[in-house]
Design an enzyme around this catalytic site. Structure first.
Site, PDB file in Angstrom:
ATOM      1  N   GLU A 459      21.633  14.415  19.811  1.00 39.43           N
ATOM      2  CA  GLU A 459      21.762  13.933  18.443  1.00 39.43           C
ATOM      3  C   GLU A 459      21.417  12.449  18.374  1.00 39.43           C
ATOM      4  O   GLU A 459      22.039  11.632  19.042  1.00 39.43           O
ATOM      5  CB  GLU A 459      23.206  14.167  17.958  1.00 39.43           C
ATOM      6  CG  GLU A 459      23.497  13.588  16.597  1.00 39.43           C
ATOM      7  CD  GLU A 459      24.961  13.777  16.202  1.00 39.43           C
ATOM      8  OE1 GLU A 459      25.716  14.430  16.948  1.00 39.43           O
ATOM      9  OE2 GLU A 459      25.354  13.247  15.147  1.00 39.43           O
ATOM     10  N   ASP A 532      27.548  14.427  18.975  1.00 37.72           N
ATOM     11  CA  ASP A 532      28.700  13.524  19.003  1.00 37.72           C
ATOM     12  C   ASP A 532      29.998  14.282  18.762  1.00 37.72           C
ATOM     13  O   ASP A 532      30.008  15.339  18.138  1.00 37.72           O
ATOM     14  CB  ASP A 532      28.541  12.452  17.912  1.00 37.72           C
ATOM     15  CG  ASP A 532      27.400  11.503  18.238  1.00 37.72           C
ATOM     16  OD1 ASP A 532      26.967  11.493  19.407  1.00 37.72           O
ATOM     17  OD2 ASP A 532      26.942  10.791  17.316  1.00 37.72           O
ATOM     18  N   ASP A 534      32.195  14.078  16.643  1.00 34.85           N
ATOM     19  CA  ASP A 534      32.719  13.819  15.305  1.00 34.85           C
ATOM     20  C   ASP A 534      32.265  14.929  14.354  1.00 34.85           C
ATOM     21  O   ASP A 534      31.660  15.906  14.780  1.00 34.85           O
ATOM     22  CB  ASP A 534      32.269  12.429  14.807  1.00 34.85           C
ATOM     23  CG  ASP A 534      30.750  12.320  14.711  1.00 34.85           C
ATOM     24  OD1 ASP A 534      30.062  13.358  14.849  1.00 34.85           O
ATOM     25  OD2 ASP A 534      30.256  11.213  14.492  1.00 34.85           O
ATOM     26  N   ASP A 536      29.977  15.033  11.954  1.00 29.28           N
ATOM     27  CA  ASP A 536      28.531  15.243  11.870  1.00 29.28           C
ATOM     28  C   ASP A 536      28.013  15.986  13.090  1.00 29.28           C
ATOM     29  O   ASP A 536      27.170  16.874  12.983  1.00 29.28           O
ATOM     30  CB  ASP A 536      27.795  13.902  11.756  1.00 29.28           C
ATOM     31  CG  ASP A 536      27.788  13.396  10.316  1.00 29.28           C
ATOM     32  OD1 ASP A 536      28.150  14.192   9.422  1.00 29.28           O
ATOM     33  OD2 ASP A 536      27.428  12.227  10.106  1.00 29.28           O
TER      34      ASP A 536
END
Ligand code: 0RA
Length: 706
Positions: A459, A532, A534, A536
């Site tokens: 990413e 990641d 998180d 997203d």
């Protein structure tokens, strides 16, 4: 006892017909040494798959007892110290003396490999593949096993160590209960790591619960619970101890499974079609099919043979497709949905938007395919074709509203197929993918051996940059993804290929897509999704998994897809650097100070938006100096919470996430991908209601931009 009459009939008829399955048919009885010498031969692997296989093996016996109509309740308990306990209220494993071996039937079942035939006379079981190797294999690979049998007014116990009985079967008390309890502890010297995965166990057992109508199945996670002595307790639930659990009970069997798959979809007709037929012919004991169409373009086909999930489908699915295509064409012609003489629905047209579950049971079964999960038995094909075809034709006659809705849906699919074909021809046939040069974004690896090659889908450009610098360029390729990839949920293949990102990925994979897909051309045998930690990142991972699930299913089934597990924290204590991959690990590394460090910073969920949250601590540490005097010295502890891969430099990324020596990879199973697919439906699909409730119940990850 739940109403469960049909399997009983099945059982009686089977033991009449299949004479070979009586006690005299045990052809070879072997000791357990070969199991410990070559565990892979019996359970596939000594990795996490094989470890979980032990549970399935023990559970299968209890499930068969429920399927025969003798038990209506099964409990699977994860206990502390890596112990697993499986309980059923069936007839109880026989404990009487066995003529051939002069030991109790229980001991024979627990300590001998049963090659050829099925052990135990009336205890009919369908067998298949790696499953059905027998509980003795679990015994051989466990440091401890305890069998509790409740039958004939008594409670009998036998314990084992590494497959060997500690003593003869002993009656320890009187009881009017009936049932069997097997408790086992896998041998740590056999398995690479003993770490049971709750989600995986729940997913497998839920799927099994659908296959046995009316069985109450409870899974309990008591690993972190202080559990009192269970020796004289039947159900864990009777202890009155709190532990997380899930209960499955499906009166509707496969109908319930179809409803579950469609829970976030919009069905286009009201009634779920269902047929169940037993004793179809000499080779097929039963055929069961349930289906319903939804407002979507992909097909969700789930197939089982002898309760084993066939990810690669096989003869039963082939028979189903043939009958579905023929029956819908007949119906559409008869009712004027198809007017042109030379026009007809194709197999692909009738599969759009279908959710179907097919289950067959056969006394003998053959598997093929890369993961041995493809049904090869030819008799299943015609059995399903006939049973399903006849019943579905009747269903269409008797349910005209459902029939019309389905026919109209297929007509839309035909139109879409024609429209897409032109576009597809121009994209695919012109060789937009085949032979096309690899995308510039891709930093390929040097080796041409797919087996050795790994593709990291990373990413963001910045993490992509670090990954390119940090990688082992001989075997590791990097494909950075920028931002969100296309929402593939409602897109057709031609639209998908408009997306530069997806085109890059497809070209990099080498397999092409759609009807020219070819698994043997896969360029990397490890495809590693590195996003990641998180929201997203989770979103992009969901998108990628959905893409693989819908368009590259064999790549998932083949076990080629993985998720990288980057560390959450970097912890520097003085000069020493360690990485923590979970919060639990962080606390372990930090000890008590971790708790206070946690308090000093804000709550981790709150940190997501901000920059780096670092906590520095002055830590008093005692040491003895050269004069032998104790002195106090300060050691600095620095904790960095990683928000994304982009925060790691090349060296850190290699050390923690890419180096095969240190990294943690999570292999993606079809259940994970199916889950992603369901989540995806909620996030992207048309059903605003369930999307809203999903977001509300997942408000802790609230900055989803959808
Ligand atoms: C063979 C024969 C009978 C029951 C079983 C096996 C049996 C085995 C297991 C293993 C776990 N749960 C089980 N439940 C039953 C039937 C013997 C009879 O007729 O009573």
């Amino acid at each position: 006892m739940a109403k469960n009459t049909s399997p009983k009939t099945l059982k009686v008829k089977v033991s009449e017909k299949v004479k070979v399955y009586d006690a005299t048919s045990i052809t070879v009885l072997e000791g357990l040494d070969p199991v410990r010498k070559r565990p892979g031969m019996y359970i596939g692997t000594t990795g996490t798959d094989g470890l979980h296989h032990l549970i399935w093996e023990v559970f299968d016996n209890s499930r068969d007892e429920a399927m025969g109509g003798f038990a209506d309740r099964v409990e699977v308990v994860l206990l502390p110290d890596n112990r697993i306990r499986v309980v059923d209220n069936g007839r109880g494993n026989p404990v009487d003396m066995h003529k051939q071996t002069n030991v109790s039937a229980l001991e024979t079942i627990m300590t001998t490999l049963h090659a050829g035939g099925k052990f135990g006379g009336e205890g009919y079981k369908v067998s298949g593949g790696l499953h059905g190797v027998g509980v003795s294999v679990v015994n051989a690979l466990s440091t401890y096993v305890r069998a509790d049998v409740y039958r004939d007014g008594g409670h009998f116990v036998q314990e084992y160590e590494i497959g060997k009985p500690k003593a003869k079967v002993k009656k320890v008390g009187a009881s009017d209960l009936n049932g069997t309890i097997i408790t086992f502890e896998p041998d740590i010297s056999i398995f690479k790591e003993i770490s049971f995965e709750w989600n995986r166990i729940v997913a497998h057992l839920r799927q099994q619960a659908y296959l046995v109508k009316g069985m109450h199945l409870r899974v309990i996670d008591a690993r972190e619970t202080k559990v009192p002595n269970l020796d004289n307790t039947f159900w864990f639930a009777d202890l009155g101890v709190e532990a997380p659990s899930q209960t499955f009970y499906f009166e509707g069997g496969l109908r319930s499974l179809v409803a579950f798959h469609n829970q976030y979809q919009k069905p286009i007709h009201r009634h779920i079609f269902y047929v169940e037929k037993e004793n179809v012919d000499a080779a097929v004991l039963s055929v069961e099919v349930a289906l319903q169409y939804v407002d979507d373009i992909s097909a969700r086909i789930t197939a089982f043979a002898n309760n084993i999930h066939n990810a690669e489908h096989g003869t039963h699915v082939t028979g189903f497709k043939t009958a579905l295509t023929r029956t819908l064409n007949n119906y559409a012609r008869k009712n004027n949905f198809i007017k042109e003489k030379d026009e007809s629905f194709t197999g692909e047209d009738v599969l759009e938007g279908i959710t179907v579950v097919i289950s067959v049971k056969m006394p003998e079964i053959q598997f093929e395919g890369q993961t041995k999960s493809k049904l090869g038995s030819v008799e299943a094909r015609s059995a399903v074709e006939t049973v399903f075809g006849d019943a579905f034709a009747t269903f269409l006659e008797e349910n005209p509203d459902d029939a019309k809705a389905i026919a109209n849906k297929v007509i839309i699919a035909v139109k879409a197929r024609k429209a897409a074909k032109a576009a597809k021809d121009s994209v695919l046939r012109k060789g937009a993918l085949e032979g096309m040069t690899l995308p510039g974004k891709l930093a390929d690896c040097q080796t041409k051996s797919a087996e050795e090659s790994e593709l990291f889908i990373v990413e963001g450009d910045s993490a992509g940059g670090s990954a390119k610098m940090g990688r082992d360029r001989r075997t590791q390729a990097i494909l950075p993804l920028r931002g969100k990839i296309l929402n593939v949920e409602r897109a057709r293949i031609d639209k998908m290929l408009d997306s530069e990102q997806i085109k890059n990925l497809v070209i990099a994979l080498g397999t092409a897509i759609g009807d020219v897909f070819d698994l043997s051309k896969l360029r990397y045998h490890k495809i590693i999704i590195a996003t990641d930690a998180d929201v997203d990142g989770a979103h992009i991972r969901t998108l990628l998994l959905t893409l693989f699930y819908r368009y590259f299913r064999p790549v998932i089934d083949g076990g080629y897809v993985y998720i990288a597990q980057p560390p959450l924290y970097k912890i520097q204590k003085g000069k020493a650097t360690t990485y923590a991959y979970t919060d639990a690990e962080k606390f372990e590394i930090l000890g008590e100070e971790g708790e206070s460090a946690q308090i000093e910073g804000s709550a981790p969920e709150m940190e997501v938006e901000g920059g780096n949250e670092s906590v520095e601590e002055e830590d008093a540490d005692s040491s003895v100096d050269e004069e032998g005097e104790t002195s106090k010295r300060k050691i600095k502890t620095h904790i960095q919470r990683y928000k994304g891969l982009g925060e790691m430099n090349a060296e850190e990324l290699w050390e923690t996430t890419m180096n095969p020596e240190n990294r943690i990879l999570k292999q993606v199973h079809v259940e994970d991908a199916a889950d992603a697919d369901r989540v995806f439906d909620i996030l992207m699909g048309t059903d605003v209601g369930s999307r809203k409730s999903f977001i509300q119940s997942n408000a802790h990850m609230a900055n989803l931009d959808i």
